[in-house]
Design a protein around this motif. Structure first.
Motif, PDB file in Angstrom:
ATOM      1  N   GLN A 273     -12.226   9.178  10.023  1.00 60.89           N
ATOM      2  CA  GLN A 273     -11.812   8.220  10.868  1.00 60.89           C
ATOM      3  C   GLN A 273     -10.607   7.843  10.821  1.00 60.89           C
ATOM      4  O   GLN A 273      -9.870   6.758  11.610  1.00 60.89           O
ATOM      5  CB  GLN A 273     -12.803   7.248  10.918  1.00 60.89           C
ATOM      6  CG  GLN A 273     -14.398   7.637  11.707  1.00 60.89           C
ATOM      7  CD  GLN A 273     -15.921   6.309  11.590  1.00 60.89           C
ATOM      8  OE1 GLN A 273     -15.057   5.142  11.862  1.00 60.89           O
ATOM      9  NE2 GLN A 273     -16.657   6.489  11.569  1.00 60.89           N
ATOM     10  N   ARG A 274     -10.134   7.077   9.270  1.00 64.72           N
ATOM     11  CA  ARG A 274      -8.874   7.215   9.185  1.00 64.72           C
ATOM     12  C   ARG A 274      -8.064   8.061   9.630  1.00 64.72           C
ATOM     13  O   ARG A 274      -6.848   7.119  10.319  1.00 64.72           O
ATOM     14  CB  ARG A 274      -9.064   6.923   7.379  1.00 64.72           C
ATOM     15  CG  ARG A 274      -7.963   5.676   6.642  1.00 64.72           C
ATOM     16  CD  ARG A 274      -7.882   5.019   5.755  1.00 64.72           C
ATOM     17  NE  ARG A 274      -9.189   3.815   6.073  1.00 64.72           N
ATOM     18  CZ  ARG A 274      -9.211   2.811   5.899  1.00 64.72           C
ATOM     19  NH1 ARG A 274      -7.643   2.347   6.384  1.00 64.72           N
ATOM     20  NH2 ARG A 274     -10.110   1.758   6.099  1.00 64.72           N
ATOM     21  N   ARG A 275      -7.939   8.507   8.895  1.00 64.12           N
ATOM     22  CA  ARG A 275      -7.225   9.558   9.784  1.00 64.12           C
ATOM     23  C   ARG A 275      -6.800   9.819  11.469  1.00 64.12           C
ATOM     24  O   ARG A 275      -5.426   9.828  12.103  1.00 64.12           O
ATOM     25  CB  ARG A 275      -7.250  11.623   9.586  1.00 64.12           C
ATOM     26  CG  ARG A 275      -6.822  11.633   7.931  1.00 64.12           C
ATOM     27  CD  ARG A 275      -7.138  13.183   7.500  1.00 64.12           C
ATOM     28  NE  ARG A 275      -8.828  13.206   7.169  1.00 64.12           N
ATOM     29  CZ  ARG A 275      -9.592  14.571   7.523  1.00 64.12           C
ATOM     30  NH1 ARG A 275      -8.832  15.619   7.334  1.00 64.12           N
ATOM     31  NH2 ARG A 275     -10.428  14.359   7.752  1.00 64.12           N
ATOM     32  N   VAL A 276      -7.935   9.405  12.603  1.00 60.68           N
ATOM     33  CA  VAL A 276      -7.620   9.414  13.643  1.00 60.68           C
ATOM     34  C   VAL A 276      -7.152   7.802  13.906  1.00 60.68           C
ATOM     35  O   VAL A 276      -6.401   7.861  14.944  1.00 60.68           O
ATOM     36  CB  VAL A 276      -9.033   9.160  14.037  1.00 60.68           C
ATOM     37  CG1 VAL A 276      -8.987   8.339  15.646  1.00 60.68           C
ATOM     38  CG2 VAL A 276     -10.004  10.031  14.195  1.00 60.68           C
ATOM     39  N   ALA A 277      -6.927   6.954  13.174  1.00 62.52           N
ATOM     40  CA  ALA A 277      -6.314   5.556  13.339  1.00 62.52           C
ATOM     41  C   ALA A 277      -5.143   6.025  12.833  1.00 62.52           C
ATOM     42  O   ALA A 277      -4.182   5.245  13.378  1.00 62.52           O
ATOM     43  CB  ALA A 277      -6.756   4.552  12.050  1.00 62.52           C
TER      44      ALA A 277
ATOM     45  N   GLU B 165      -3.962  -0.569   3.815  1.00 64.18           N
ATOM     46  CA  GLU B 165      -4.369   0.203   2.860  1.00 64.18           C
ATOM     47  C   GLU B 165      -5.085   1.151   3.858  1.00 64.18           C
ATOM     48  O   GLU B 165      -6.278   1.821   3.455  1.00 64.18           O
ATOM     49  CB  GLU B 165      -5.645  -0.489   2.194  1.00 64.18           C
ATOM     50  CG  GLU B 165      -6.324  -1.633   1.522  1.00 64.18           C
ATOM     51  CD  GLU B 165      -5.304  -1.167   0.004  1.00 64.18           C
ATOM     52  OE1 GLU B 165      -5.547  -0.352  -0.359  1.00 64.18           O
ATOM     53  OE2 GLU B 165      -5.900  -2.883  -0.725  1.00 64.18           O
ATOM     54  N   PHE B 166      -4.124   2.187   4.087  1.00 65.27           N
ATOM     55  CA  PHE B 166      -4.371   3.378   4.590  1.00 65.27           C
ATOM     56  C   PHE B 166      -4.512   4.554   4.460  1.00 65.27           C
ATOM     57  O   PHE B 166      -5.639   5.347   4.508  1.00 65.27           O
ATOM     58  CB  PHE B 166      -3.117   3.602   5.576  1.00 65.27           C
ATOM     59  CG  PHE B 166      -1.771   4.483   5.709  1.00 65.27           C
ATOM     60  CD1 PHE B 166      -1.650   5.683   6.091  1.00 65.27           C
ATOM     61  CD2 PHE B 166      -1.346   4.422   3.883  1.00 65.27           C
ATOM     62  CE1 PHE B 166      -0.249   6.515   5.292  1.00 65.27           C
ATOM     63  CE2 PHE B 166      -0.372   4.718   3.726  1.00 65.27           C
ATOM     64  CZ  PHE B 166       0.804   5.812   4.424  1.00 65.27           C
ATOM     65  N   LEU B 167      -4.933   4.493   2.934  1.00 69.48           N
ATOM     66  CA  LEU B 167      -4.555   5.710   2.130  1.00 69.48           C
ATOM     67  C   LEU B 167      -6.123   5.909   1.967  1.00 69.48           C
ATOM     68  O   LEU B 167      -6.647   6.643   1.501  1.00 69.48           O
ATOM     69  CB  LEU B 167      -4.102   6.041   1.328  1.00 69.48           C
ATOM     70  CG  LEU B 167      -2.253   6.545   1.906  1.00 69.48           C
ATOM     71  CD1 LEU B 167      -2.087   7.119   0.633  1.00 69.48           C
ATOM     72  CD2 LEU B 167      -2.370   7.617   2.126  1.00 69.48           C
TER      73      LEU B 167
ATOM     74  N   ASN C  29      -4.318   0.683  -4.598  1.00 57.67           N
ATOM     75  CA  ASN C  29      -3.574   1.091  -5.496  1.00 57.67           C
ATOM     76  C   ASN C  29      -1.964   1.389  -6.696  1.00 57.67           C
ATOM     77  O   ASN C  29      -1.339   1.794  -5.827  1.00 57.67           O
ATOM     78  CB  ASN C  29      -4.138   2.765  -5.031  1.00 57.67           C
ATOM     79  CG  ASN C  29      -3.869   4.019  -6.437  1.00 57.67           C
ATOM     80  OD1 ASN C  29      -2.962   4.188  -6.941  1.00 57.67           O
ATOM     81  ND2 ASN C  29      -5.653   4.302  -6.678  1.00 57.67           N
ATOM     82  N   ILE C  30      -2.036   1.322  -7.194  1.00 59.81           N
ATOM     83  CA  ILE C  30      -0.828   0.926  -8.667  1.00 59.81           C
ATOM     84  C   ILE C  30       0.175   2.414  -7.955  1.00 59.81           C
ATOM     85  O   ILE C  30       1.357   2.591  -7.500  1.00 59.81           O
ATOM     86  CB  ILE C  30      -0.131   0.650  -9.035  1.00 59.81           C
ATOM     87  CG1 ILE C  30      -1.525  -0.569  -9.716  1.00 59.81           C
ATOM     88  CG2 ILE C  30       1.160   0.187 -10.396  1.00 59.81           C
ATOM     89  CD1 ILE C  30      -0.671  -1.928  -8.797  1.00 59.81           C
ATOM     90  N   GLU C  31      -0.226   3.576  -7.905  1.00 58.27           N
ATOM     91  CA  GLU C  31      -0.126   4.992  -8.128  1.00 58.27           C
ATOM     92  C   GLU C  31      -0.035   5.253  -7.198  1.00 58.27           C
ATOM     93  O   GLU C  31       1.850   5.657  -6.887  1.00 58.27           O
ATOM     94  CB  GLU C  31      -1.100   6.119  -9.141  1.00 58.27           C
ATOM     95  CG  GLU C  31      -1.084   5.779 -10.111  1.00 58.27           C
ATOM     96  CD  GLU C  31      -0.088   6.093 -11.019  1.00 58.27           C
ATOM     97  OE1 GLU C  31       0.726   6.761 -10.580  1.00 58.27           O
ATOM     98  OE2 GLU C  31       0.447   4.612 -11.829  1.00 58.27           O
ATOM     99  N   ARG C  32      -1.119   4.533  -5.876  1.00 56.39           N
ATOM    100  CA  ARG C  32      -0.121   4.983  -4.141  1.00 56.39           C
ATOM    101  C   ARG C  32       1.139   4.097  -3.366  1.00 56.39           C
ATOM    102  O   ARG C  32       1.954   4.800  -3.585  1.00 56.39           O
ATOM    103  CB  ARG C  32      -1.021   4.667  -3.664  1.00 56.39           C
ATOM    104  CG  ARG C  32      -2.839   5.474  -3.538  1.00 56.39           C
ATOM    105  CD  ARG C  32      -3.799   5.938  -2.569  1.00 56.39           C
ATOM    106  NE  ARG C  32      -4.761   6.580  -3.087  1.00 56.39           N
ATOM    107  CZ  ARG C  32      -5.653   6.421  -2.489  1.00 56.39           C
ATOM    108  NH1 ARG C  32      -6.579   5.016  -1.679  1.00 56.39           N
ATOM    109  NH2 ARG C  32      -7.025   7.016  -2.669  1.00 56.39           N
ATOM    110  N   ALA C  33       0.796   3.014  -4.325  1.00 57.26           N
ATOM    111  CA  ALA C  33       2.183   2.348  -4.219  1.00 57.26           C
ATOM    112  C   ALA C  33       3.479   2.726  -4.666  1.00 57.26           C
ATOM    113  O   ALA C  33       4.577   2.486  -4.051  1.00 57.26           O
ATOM    114  CB  ALA C  33       2.241   0.613  -5.010  1.00 57.26           C
TER     115      ALA C  33
END
Length: 229
Positions: A146-150, A166-168, A200-204
Motif C-alpha cells: 500500500q505504501r508503494r501505491v501511495a 516516513e515514506f519508507l 530512522n537516522i540511517e534512512r535520513a
C-alpha cells in the motif's frame, strides 16, 4: 538556483497559545533532497503540512516557489503517514488519482483520460514493482505494498516538490533500497525537490542535507537546525 522552500521567522502549531516549533531561516533549493528528523510530536509532520498548505503558519513567512499563495493543482505531491488510499478501489484507480492532476477538469470527471495519463499510471506502477497487482483492490495488499501505491500515486502526479512523511516505513531492507533508488532517479532526472521526514537516522542520511527539530526549553518549543556531518 531558485528556492523551492524559504521559511523566515516561522512559527508553527495549531494554536497561537501553544507554538510547536520555530524555523528561523531555512532555504531549500529547487532540486535538493533533504531529510528532517526529530522525536515524535516535535513538529516534523506539522511542518510538512504547512509547506503543503494543509495547515496555516501561526506567524512568519513561508514561501514555496517564491510565493506564499497556495500553488496550482499538482505542483506539490504529499505522501502522508496515513496514506489516504481508497481501500475498495484498485491499485490502478488509486494511482490514476495522482495522474489526473495533469488533465483538464472535464477529462478528470468524464473518465475519458488522455493516453499519456494512462501510460504514466502504468509506468509508475511498474516503477514500484506492482504491475502484477494493478487490478487488485487496496484492501487486499500488505502495508508495504500500500505504501508503494501511495508513492506511485505521487510520482504519477508529476509534482515539482514531493513531501514524504516516513515514506519508507513498512518496507523491508531490499524494498527500501529499490524504492529509494527509483525515487532518487525520478527526482534527479527532473530536478524535483524532495523533502522526507524520517525517524530512522540511517534512512535520513540518504538525503543530501539533513535538518533536525530539537526541543528548546527556553523557547518552550522545538527549533529546526541543520545537522552538519
Amino acid at each position: 538556483m531558485s528556492n523551492a522552500i524559504h521559511a523566515t521567522n516561522l512559527k508553527i502549531g495549531y494554536s497561537s497559545d501553544s507554538i510547536l516549533a520555530e524555523i528561523n531561516d531555512l532555504e531549500i533549493k529547487q532540486g535538493e533532497i533533504v531529510s528532517i528528523i526529530g522525536e515524535s510530536g516535535i513538529g516534523k509532520t506539522t511542518f510538512l503540512k504547512n509547506i503543503a498548505h494543509l495547515v496555516n503558519p501561526i506567524s512568519g513567512t513561508l514561501k514555496v516557489f517564491d510565493t506564499e499563495k497556495a500553488p496550482d493543482r499538482g505542483v506539490i505531491g504529499y505522501i502522508p503517514q496515513k496514506l489516504g488510499l481508497i481501500k475498495h478501489e484498485t491499485v490502478y484507480s488509486n494511482v490514476l488519482e495522482g495522474a489526473i492532476c495533469n488533465e483538464s477538469i472535464f477529462r478528470s470527471i468524464s473518465g475519458f483520460h488522455e493516453e499519456k495519463v494512462v501510460d504514466k499510471v502504468k509506468e509508475t506502477i511498474e516503477l514500484m514493482n506492482l504491475s502484477d497487482k494493478i487490478d487488485e483492490p487496496i484492501k487486499r495488499l500488505s502495508g508495504g505494498q500500500q505504501r508503494r501505491v501511495a508513492i506511485a500515486r505521487t510520482i504519477a502526479q508529476g509534482s515539482k516538490l514531493i513531501l514524504a512523511d516516513e515514506f519508507l516505513s513498512e518496507l523491508d531492507d531490499k524494498t527500501v533500497e529499490n524504492v529509494w533508488k527509483a525515487m532518487l532517479d525520478y527526482v534527479e532526472s527532473d530536478n524535483i525537490t524532495l523533502v522526507i521526514v524520517e525517524h530512522n537516522i540511517e534512512r535520513a542520511k540518504l538525503a543530501k542535507r539533513c535538518f533536525k527539530f530539537e526541543e528548546n526549553k527556553e523557547r518552550n518549543c522545538s527549533i529546526l537546525s541543520e545537522v552538519v556531518a
